[in-house]
Write a protein that holds these residues in place. Structure first.
Motif: not given
Length: 682
Positions: A170-171, A184-196
């Protein structure tokens, strides 16, 4: 507030004709399918001409009804060690929530305008929500509605893989979450480039905040609190951006029993149509109180809350602990209780020992059940001046004693359980059928129908329904006495599409706009539908018999020994097996009947004892015969386990549906071994 928006429910007629609950549209029958059926009371599939055109209008309706009245409530925490909640709910008014949603919405709009957050490839400005049920969840969702943002809900129990997939798919550039999910969000953030941006609903201790800020800076993600976001919005307020009816309101990701979650795209007009469908009911108004405990990420709970807020009612959020649910209910005293079979089955099972108890107490309950059940089946009336006061008031008191509407959805429920709930709570107890793809609106049973239990009722306004042949399973529109086939529906509540998934969209929605649900239904002579099978969750035994595994599980679910059950079949075998998580109290009683009563024996000893296993299987076989299971549907071997099926071990979805593949993998060696051993038949 302008009362132009103030909506009211559309009441049932004074007299209901239970013999004709659906009407078949003339000229709609075709080979291989039934005609098109609509609600006999409200046959028009066009939503009423009302001022509610989007979800912002829905909130403004509630604001007009109840400007300074309570809206969102919760029990404050008064101690964390031990965890203790206040014995009252503290409320925010509609006016106070209006201020907060504007502040949050203004801040989020600034994030997108400034470039901190970016829209996805389809131009949608998505906002993630990841927490348990709480007032802040609803406030952020209301903010998204009012400022043209698309909320993306994440089940509180989702693991990192599901969260990562959805955030990427869903970007999502900004997620509002409980503090427990920030790491948990920070741990996956590297693979979720849209997350800021990650916004925590909770305030953080300084040491924790510094650690998260350092981690976030390394990932290019800003950490904020909801309080900071609201302060920013208040400093730079923006006008509401009224959405168009066809604008996307939310993407609800299905919990995925067999594959990756699918993003169900729901527009404002579809959600409003769902809310208006729920308005065809005469027990909801501005005095209604809903206990919110079913996951807000699920459309069933969200549509219920949209209906309550449009009428100006109250929503009280449970304390987050299922073990405190009854305590929450007794303090809140809700009038509306939306539920699922797993919760309602426990209420029923809790009453069984009392009904079989010796002495005056057991005799009174048995007599009360006998009298009220006879009255219910003959007249549809489920109240009784004497027995409600002497007996059933105590059962109704478990949920606060004020429930006027209790519903069961999400999965089939046993007929005996529904009938018992009707006489125990003496109110409108309904079974409805819906799914994320139709905003949880499709069919629902009518109040006062003497024989409604076991059915899902007629279509709701504004839906129309038909049945389509399933030749491989032997279901056809020509079946006697009742037509049978895959249940298909269409109407303004039907979803638009699966997000970025044309293949599954084409498979779900045909060229005429019919949603193919995957559930097999039949329609009876009174125009009521019933779910009898599942197109996908069936298997064929070696002798050629088809077994609907969910149907078998649902039948066994009210057997006293069964707390949870997984039924498994192999197409190379001629019978089915089961893994049963036993009810602790029933297990002890069963062990005693099996002659296993040595001092010091524990539940762990019981489930490993062959004498207990044989007794459980014998009891389940008798139960299956009493409840109409055919011989090939009856479990011929059982494994007892003390490890429950849960979201944590990956065997349940976030909506508590069994993940069959994961459950099988968990017990593969045991089940394969049971087949290899060719257990003797009973």
């Amino acid at each position: 507030m302008n009362n132009y928006y103030a909506m009211n429910v559309i009441p049932f007629p004074a007299t209901l004709d239970y013999s004709k609950q659906s009407i078949e549209l003339p000229g709609t029958r075709r080979p291989g399918q039934t005609g098109h059926y609509r609600n006999a009371i409200w046959p028009d599939t066009t939503p009423p001409d009302v001022p509610l055109k989007n979800l912002v209008d829905a909130f403004h309706s509630g604001l007009a009804h109840s400007y300074n009245d309570p809206f969102l409530g919760e029990r404050p925490i008064i101690s964390r060690n031990p965890l203790t909640f206040a014995n009252k709910f503290v409320w925010q008014t509609y006016a106070e929530v209006d201020v907060r949603r504007r502040a949050v919405g203004s801040a989020v709009e600034h994030f997108f305008r400034s470039g901190k957050c970016a829209p996805g490839v389809e131009g949608l400005e998505t906002v993630g929500l990841w927490s348990g049920n709480r007032p802040e969840w609803q406030i952020v969702d209301l903010a998204c509605m009012a400022y043209g943002k698309v909320s993306v809900s994440l089940y509180d129990t989702f693991g990192p893989d599901s969260v990562e997939y959805i955030l990427k798919h869903a970007e999502v550039p900004i997620v509002f979450a409980s503090s427990a999910h920030v790491a948990a969000l920070l741990s996956v953030s590297a693979k979720c480039p849209a997350l800021k941006i990650i916004v925590t609903f909770d305030e953080l201790q300084e040491e924790t905040r510094q650690a998260l800020n350092t981690w976030g800076a390394d990932r290019g993600v800003e950490i904020m609190t909801l309080k900071e976001v609201e302060a920013l919005g208040k400093e730079k307020p923006l006008d509401i951006i009224t959405p168009t009816p066809d604008q996307v309101a939310t993407i609800c990701y299905t919990s995925g029993t067999t594959s990756l979650p699918k993003g169900v795209v729901i527009t404002h007009s579809q959600a409003v149509a769902g809310g208006l469908g729920a308005f065809h009911y005469d027990k909801m108004n501005k005095t209604s109180v809903l206990l919110s405990y079913l996951p807000l990420a699920h459309i069933y709970e969200r549509l219920g809350e949209y209906g309550i807020l449009a009428l100006g009612g109250r929503i009280g959020y449970f304390s987050g602990d299922p073990l405190r649910l009854l305590e929450d209910a007794q303090i809140l005293k809700p009038t509306i209780f939306l539920s699922v079979p797993r919760v309602l089955n426990r209420i029923y099972l809790a009453a069984l020992p009392v009904m079989s108890a010796p002495g005056v107490k057991g005799a009174l309950l048995r007599k009360a059940v006998e009298v009220k059940m006879k009255q219910l089946h003959e007249t549809g009336i489920n109240t009784h001046a004497l027995w409600d006061r002497l007996v059933f008031g105590k059962i109704a008191g478990a949920l606060g004693g004020r429930v006027t509407f209790l519903s069961s959805g999400s999965a089939p429920i046993n007929t005996k359980v529904m009938d018992f709930l009707k006489i125990a709570f003496s109110c409108y107890v309904a079974e409805g059928y819906g799914m994320t793809e139709n905003c949880a609106i499709c069919t629902i049973t009518l109040p006062g129908d003497p024989t409604a239990s076991g059915t899902i009722g007629p279509p709701q306004q504004p839906c129309e329904v038909k049945l389509v042949d399933v030749p491989a399973m032997g279901y056809t529109a020509e079946d006697k006495p009742n037509p049978r086939g895959e249940l298909c529906m269409r109407g303004p509540v039907r979803f638009s599409r699966y997000y970025r998934d044309e293949k599954n969209t084409r498979e779900a929605i045909d060229g005429e706009g019919w949603l193919h649900t995957g559930d097999v239904g039949e329609i009876d002579s009174q125009g009521r539908f019933k779910i009898i099978d599942r197109v996908k969750n069936i298997m064929k035994l070696a002798q050629g018999e088809y077994v609907a595994l969910e149907k078998v599980e649902n039948t066994y679910s009210t057997c006293p020994i069964v707390a949870q059950i997984f039924v498994h079949g192999d197409s190379l075998q001629d019978h089915v097996l089961a893994v049963v998580v036993p009810d602790p109290d029933a297990l002890a009683a069963t062990a005693k009947r099996a002659g296993v009563n040595e001092p010091g024996r524990t539940a762990k000893d019981f489930v490993a004892d062959k004498r207990v296993v044989r007794q459980v299987l014998s009891d389940m076989t008798k139960f299956a015969k009493q409840h109409g299971l055919k011989g090939f549907e009856t479990v011929k071997g059982v494994h007892l386990s003390l490890e429950p099926f849960t979201s944590d071990n990956g065997t349940l979805t976030a909506t508590l549906k069994l993940k069959r593949k994961a459950a099988y993998e968990m017990y593969k060696d045991i089940l394969d071994g049971m087949y290899a051993a060719a257990p003797a038949r009973l």
